[in-house]
Motif scaffolding. Structure first.
Motif, short mmCIF file in Angstrom:
data_model
loop_
_atom_site.label_atom_id
_atom_site.label_comp_id
_atom_site.label_asym_id
_atom_site.label_seq_id
_atom_site.Cartn_x
_atom_site.Cartn_y
_atom_site.Cartn_z
N TYR A 176 -5.32 1.25 6.51
CA TYR A 176 -4.32 0.46 5.78
C TYR A 176 -4.92 -0.86 5.31
O TYR A 176 -4.74 -1.26 4.15
N VAL A 177 -5.64 -1.54 6.19
CA VAL A 177 -6.26 -2.81 5.81
C VAL A 177 -7.32 -2.59 4.74
O VAL A 177 -7.45 -3.38 3.79
N THR A 210 -1.51 9.36 16.28
CA THR A 210 -2.97 9.45 16.28
C THR A 210 -3.53 8.16 16.83
O THR A 210 -2.81 7.32 17.35
N SER A 211 -4.79 8.00 16.69
CA SER A 211 -5.37 6.74 17.13
C SER A 211 -4.90 5.65 16.17
O SER A 211 -5.21 5.67 14.99
N GLY A 212 -4.14 4.73 16.66
CA GLY A 212 -3.54 3.69 15.83
C GLY A 212 -4.56 2.83 15.13
O GLY A 212 -4.32 2.35 14.02
N VAL A 240 0.84 -1.20 0.00
CA VAL A 240 0.00 0.00 0.00
C VAL A 240 0.88 1.25 0.00
O VAL A 240 0.64 2.18 -0.78
N CYS A 241 1.88 1.29 0.85
CA CYS A 241 2.76 2.47 0.91
C CYS A 241 3.53 2.64 -0.39
O CYS A 241 3.73 3.77 -0.85
N ALA A 242 3.96 1.54 -1.01
CA ALA A 242 4.67 1.64 -2.30
C ALA A 242 3.73 2.17 -3.38
O ALA A 242 4.14 2.97 -4.22
N GLY A 243 2.48 1.75 -3.36
CA GLY A 243 1.51 2.27 -4.34
C GLY A 243 1.25 3.75 -4.14
O GLY A 243 1.15 4.51 -5.10
N THR A 273 3.30 6.98 7.58
CA THR A 273 2.30 6.02 8.04
C THR A 273 2.58 5.57 9.47
O THR A 273 1.67 5.54 10.31
N ILE A 274 3.82 5.25 9.77
CA ILE A 274 4.17 4.82 11.12
C ILE A 274 3.99 5.96 12.12
O ILE A 274 3.48 5.76 13.23
#
Length: 152
Positions: free
Chosen positions: A54-55, A45-47, A19-22, A38-39
């Motif tokens: 992400y999912v 924030t609220s994880g 997802v991050c690569a896209g 993202t990390i």
């Protein structure tokens, strides 16, 4: 020329699902920067919100296929598609060439300027060698004989 970008997952360059690569490809930034954002968003924030996002992106976004990967990196000048020459040892360089993206800033995607210069220099040397071979064939007696035989 189609300049519209599409958002895809890139599992080959990704660590978990791509997802991050896209996202990095879509916004033309380095993958490491998107991963850090993202990390950081997950930690600050609220994880659970970032994890659900992400999912969801993992499930919704399509995988980036090989055809889409090759099409975005290749550059063929207009009118060069389908051109060929049946001469000795000649291949159309327009079909084999690739567009060089030079990054202006550290966070942008692309090649560093020094690496891009060396890449272009090597491609120029290969093109010059092909041109020398073509020139030696055209000026040879073999070419003249073949030309006369084809004219019969």
């Amino acid at each position: 020329m189609n300049t519209q970008k599409s958002l895809y997952r890139d599992p080959k360059r990704g660590k978990v699902a791509g997802v991050c690569a896209g996202l990095a490809d879509y916004f033309n930034v380095e993958v490491w920067l998107v991963r850090i954002i993202t990390i950081t968003a997950f930690l600050l924030t609220s994880g659970s919100f970032v994890l659900v996002g992400y999912v969801a992106a993992w499930l919704i976004l399509d995988k980036k296929s090989e055809l889409k990967t090759g099409a975005s990196n290749s550059y063929v000048p207009s009118g060069a598609q389908g051109q060929s020459y049946s001469g000795k040892g000649y291949t159309n360089p327009a079909v084999n060439s690739q567009k060089v993206n030079v990054k202006a800033k550290v966070w942008q995607a692309g090649m560093p300027p020094k690496q891009a210069f060396l890449n272009i220099q090597q491609r120029f040397i290969r093109s010059e060698n092909r041109l020398r071979k073509l020139e030696s064939y055209v000026t040879s007696k073999e070419f003249q004989i073949n030309r006369e035989l084809n004219g019969l």
